[in-house]
Design an enzyme around this catalytic site. Sequence first.
Site, mmCIF file in Angstrom:
data_model
loop_
_atom_site.group_PDB
_atom_site.id
_atom_site.type_symbol
_atom_site.label_atom_id
_atom_site.label_comp_id
_atom_site.label_asym_id
_atom_site.label_seq_id
_atom_site.Cartn_x
_atom_site.Cartn_y
_atom_site.Cartn_z
ATOM 1 N N CYS A 1 -11.052 2.697 -0.070
ATOM 2 C CA CYS A 1 -9.667 3.005 0.288
ATOM 3 C C CYS A 1 -9.359 2.184 1.529
ATOM 4 O O CYS A 1 -10.181 2.117 2.459
ATOM 5 C CB CYS A 1 -9.550 4.496 0.586
ATOM 6 N N THR A 2 -8.195 1.568 1.553
ATOM 7 C CA THR A 2 -7.884 0.647 2.651
ATOM 8 C C THR A 2 -7.621 1.362 3.978
ATOM 9 O O THR A 2 -7.504 0.709 5.016
ATOM 10 C CB THR A 2 -6.680 -0.247 2.278
ATOM 11 N N HIS A 3 -7.535 2.676 3.953
ATOM 12 C CA HIS A 3 -7.438 3.415 5.220
ATOM 13 C C HIS A 3 -8.814 3.510 5.921
ATOM 14 O O HIS A 3 -8.881 3.672 7.132
ATOM 15 C CB HIS A 3 -6.962 4.847 4.987
ATOM 16 N N CYS B 1 -4.278 -1.252 -1.877
ATOM 17 C CA CYS B 1 -4.415 0.193 -2.006
ATOM 18 C C CYS B 1 -5.465 0.440 -3.082
ATOM 19 O O CYS B 1 -5.306 -0.016 -4.226
ATOM 20 C CB CYS B 1 -3.063 0.784 -2.425
ATOM 21 N N ASP C 1 0.883 -1.176 0.000
ATOM 22 C CA ASP C 1 0.000 0.000 0.000
ATOM 23 C C ASP C 1 0.917 1.221 0.000
ATOM 24 O O ASP C 1 2.131 1.111 0.210
ATOM 25 C CB ASP C 1 -0.886 -0.004 1.263
ATOM 26 N N SER C 2 0.310 2.390 -0.180
ATOM 27 C CA SER C 2 1.090 3.619 -0.123
ATOM 28 C C SER C 2 1.592 3.894 1.296
ATOM 29 O O SER C 2 2.493 4.700 1.476
ATOM 30 C CB SER C 2 0.217 4.776 -0.589
ATOM 31 N N GLU D 1 -3.977 8.478 9.158
ATOM 32 C CA GLU D 1 -2.519 8.382 9.351
ATOM 33 C C GLU D 1 -2.098 9.081 10.656
ATOM 34 O O GLU D 1 -1.050 8.795 11.205
ATOM 35 C CB GLU D 1 -1.764 8.990 8.159
#
Length: 269
Positions: free
Chosen positions: A184-186, A73, A10-11, A152
């Site tokens: 979005c995986t976040h 991602c 992922d990023s 984040e």
Amino acid sequence: MNNKSIGVFDSGLGGLTAVKQIMQELPNENIIYFGDTGRVPYGTRSRDTILKYTRGDIRFLRTFDVKVIVIACGTASSAALPMIKDEFDVPIVGVIDAAVYAAVRATKNKKIGVIGTSGTIKSGEYEKQINEYDSGMQVFSKACPMFVPLVENGYFDAEVTRLIVEEYLEGIRAEGVDTLILGCTHYPLLEKVISEYMGDGVTLINSGAEVAKYLKKKLDDELAHSDKIDKCQYRYYVSDDISSFEELGSIFLEREINGQVNKIDIEKY
Ligand code: DGL
């Protein structure tokens, strides 16, 4: 039987929500994770840059002779994977197909909401794939660029998060969707606040959880599982500061990862 590892990238930290689900779904598999923390976010970048980063991330994971690579991602899965999937001699799985498959099965009123980064929403990939299943589906998309920095920085359940959730999701809620893809995986880290805002009648689709189920089926059908082993090996690589990844990563994964993270220079790949 195939004892090679599963590569995941992922990023940044978001892909760990998918890793957590893969660990639950496939407890005997070794996993190598790369979080491109030095170049996060991908979601606001041009398609050319997302393509370049995605190719580099895959080349890095290829150095481990993995049996499959999971793009955990939403941005790289939607803006890059369709263009590069035939460039590599390793199977590559993205999060879009699995999330779309789950959403089209979940919706009753054929109104699906999709939220993701600007790169994901701009790619139009979710709408395209949903309409390939059923052209009668209505899709309501919204880019939510503030969600990634909130996650984040650990603002999972804060007042500011509630305000931003309302700001972004008001329109989609008003359309009466009964299913919302967290593209979005976040975003699974914001699931509680998003769910409270959208209400009980709306099913949230966690793309990380769906890709884990999809991956299990892929191992069952094609790639084969690892032998049952006593303790799986999990290795983590990042392209920036290790300590902040260890700290937040342990929260994302709900397991301690201190001492298991290494830093690499991703520009070499
Ligand atoms: N986790 C990434 C995704 O699923 C979002 C973070 C970013 O913008 O890089 O799209």
